[in-house]
Write a protein that holds these residues in place. Structure first.
Motif, PDB file in Angstrom:
ATOM      1  N   ASP A  92       0.871  -1.191   0.000  1.00 24.23           N
ATOM      2  CA  ASP A  92       0.000   0.000   0.000  1.00 24.23           C
ATOM      3  C   ASP A  92       0.898   1.229   0.000  1.00 24.23           C
ATOM      4  N   LEU A  95      -0.781   7.638  -2.275  1.00 24.43           N
ATOM      5  CA  LEU A  95      -0.950   8.119  -3.650  1.00 24.43           C
ATOM      6  C   LEU A  95      -0.237   9.446  -3.901  1.00 24.43           C
ATOM      7  N   ALA A 132      -6.932   4.164  -7.279  1.00 22.37           N
ATOM      8  CA  ALA A 132      -7.135   5.009  -6.086  1.00 22.37           C
ATOM      9  C   ALA A 132      -8.330   5.945  -6.257  1.00 22.37           C
ATOM     10  N   TYR A 141      -8.797   7.831  -2.731  1.00 25.12           N
ATOM     11  CA  TYR A 141      -8.417   7.394  -1.387  1.00 25.12           C
ATOM     12  C   TYR A 141      -6.948   7.731  -1.190  1.00 25.12           C
ATOM     13  N   VAL A 144      -3.220   3.234  -1.961  1.00 21.71           N
ATOM     14  CA  VAL A 144      -3.598   2.237  -2.960  1.00 21.71           C
ATOM     15  C   VAL A 144      -2.519   1.157  -3.001  1.00 21.71           C
ATOM     16  N   GLY A 149      -4.536  -2.922  -6.398  1.00 23.10           N
ATOM     17  CA  GLY A 149      -5.408  -1.765  -6.608  1.00 23.10           C
ATOM     18  C   GLY A 149      -6.348  -1.524  -5.437  1.00 23.10           C
ATOM     19  N   LYS A 150      -6.182  -2.294  -4.357  1.00 24.32           N
ATOM     20  CA  LYS A 150      -7.030  -2.127  -3.168  1.00 24.32           C
ATOM     21  C   LYS A 150      -6.752  -0.761  -2.534  1.00 24.32           C
ATOM     22  N   THR A 151      -7.818  -0.104  -2.107  1.00 26.65           N
ATOM     23  CA  THR A 151      -7.647   1.254  -1.565  1.00 26.65           C
ATOM     24  C   THR A 151      -7.966   1.296  -0.082  1.00 26.65           C
TER      25      THR A 151
END
Ligand code: DMJ
Length: 433
Positions: A92, A95, A132, A141, A144, A149-151
């Protein structure tokens, strides 16, 4: 004639001192932190931001080496980047920080150096950052995952939502895919459309619901580069909507936040809905606004703010993160090697050619180079009153602080402000309207 001659002499000595400092910091990084994101300049160790390194220092520093004509260092950084940088990591990342330091760094490196591998890395990163922005509002968010690609982290702020126009716009230019600029612009304008009736934005907003969580309005931390990018998207891409949004925003800022005092001018912190002052706090990050005012033609206001910036620097012998400009009490006493005061000084000198800005630039640079130097590099200061140091040398020290310091004194021919726009991390991008 004599004064001109003198100042050319000073400029040359100053440039050499900054190059020497840059080389010292890079040597420290290479010796003690090679392969890591950053050097810890007191303990002489490497440090990563996440579970593994993304080579933040070489990426952020490359274009400074290039502009300071440090060819050997530029080659070394380039080699490290192409041998060791991959964004294909289950990590993670924040961004905003990754976009301004990596995307901006890689894109400007590509434009300066021409090696297509810089652009390939930027394209790969851009694709990984896009998820994101998949929120109900289109505002991104804060974090990311580069692989999935999980935010996460919906409580964000204007700077972390609205600082993508330049880097994502360049990706659109180079990929031919409009999604990047469109996505960045939507995010910025989702903030803009939520401005209050008096034209101000707050400090914290929920990107899921679009509601303000902290309604304090100011121009420093967590808001600063949202405004900066509205104006610079006009400069870089000729985007008239961004220019209009900047003008509306700047009018409100000048009306409600700008405070002229006998020490110089500052920006205060107010309630975004009423314009009523909450805290008369100003600091190192706020100092950038003089530069953007000067760039956008508001020279008199810019000069007043730069007078305030100089007051802050001289009063504390190195600027603090934050102080009360009405009674001079300190509310955050650290100095993490920030560039903004030098950045504004650079724009004001370029635009006015007034030698007072050379003197300010010299004072600030000399203070940083003499007070923050360690055996391995340069260190942040924990408290400007005691000058106790902190074991940190952020990559923006290379990307911005040393670059702006150098450019104040370097011949103008080194960099033409009519041809480039600096990102918020001082990565120069070519104007291509
Ligand atoms: C940099 O990463 C950028 O200038 C950002 O916009 C604000 N903070 C730091 C430098 O102080």
């Amino acid at each position: 004639m004599q004064a001109q001659h003198l100042s050319n002499e000073v400029k040359k000595v100053q440039c050499d001192a900054i190059i020497e400092a840059c080389r010292h910091a890079w040597n420290g990084y290479k010796q003690y932190a090679s392969g890591y994101d950053a050097l810890m300049p007191i303990s002489k160790k490497g440090q990563n931001w996440y579970s593994s390194s993304l080579l933040m220092t070489p990426v952020d520093a490359f274009d400074s080496f290039y502009l300071l004509k440090m060819k050997a260092e530029a080659d070394e950084a380039k080699k490290m980047i192409f041998q060791g940088l991959s964004f294909d990591k289950d990590m993670d990342v924040q961004l905003f920080e990754v976009s301004i330091r990596f995307l901006g760094g890689l894109l400007s490196s590509y434009e300066l150096d021409g090696d297509p591998r810089f652009l390939n890395l930027a394209r790969d990163l851009g694709k990984r950052l896009l998820p994101a922005f998949n929120s109900p509002t289109g505002m991104p968010y804060r974090y990311v995952n580069l692989q999935t690609g999980k935010t996460r982290d919906p409580l964000s702020n204007p700077a972390e939502i609205g600082t993508y126009l330049l880097e994502f716009g360049k990706l659109t230019q180079y990929t031919g895919d409009s999604i990047y600029y469109r996505t960045a612009k939507k995010a910025s304008f989702e903030v803009f459309k939520r401005r209050s009736k008096i034209g101000l934005v707050g400090t914290v907003i929920d990107v899921n619901t679009g509601t303000w969580v902290n309604t304090e309005s100011q121009i420093g931390a967590r808001i600063d580069s949202y405004y900066e990018y509205l104006y610079k998207a006009w400069l870089l891409f000729g985007d008239k909507e961004c220019k209009a949004a900047w003008e509306t925003s700047n009018d409100a800022i000048i009306k409600y936040l700008y405070v002229k005092t006998s020490k110089g001018a500052f920006f205060t912190r107010v309630d975004m809905n009423t314009g009523k002052e909450r805290q008369p706090l100003y600091g190192a990050l706020d100092a950038f606004y003089a530069g953007i005012l000067a760039l956008s033609g508001n020279l008199a206001l810019a000069e007043n703010i730069q007078q305030g910036n100089t007051y802050m620097w001289v009063k504390f012998h190195l600027e603090p993160e934050e102080f009360n400009f009405r009674n001079d009490s300190l509310t955050a006493a650290g100095y993490p090697l920030r560039p903004e005061n030098l950045e504004s000084c650079f724009y004001l000198y370029r635009i006015t050619k007034d030698e007072q800005y050379l003197r300010m630039g010299k004072r600030m640079t000399d203070d940083i180079l003499s007070k923050c130097r360690t055996a391995a590099g340069f260190a942040a200061v924990k408290d400007v009153r005691t000058m106790e140091m902190e074991d940190s040398m952020e990559s923006f020290f290379f990307a911005e602080t040393l670059k702006y310091a150098y450019l104040i004194f370097a011949p103008e021919s080194n960099l033409d402000l009519n041809k480039i726009v600096f990102t918020t991390e001082a990565h120069p991008l070519k104007i291509a309207r």
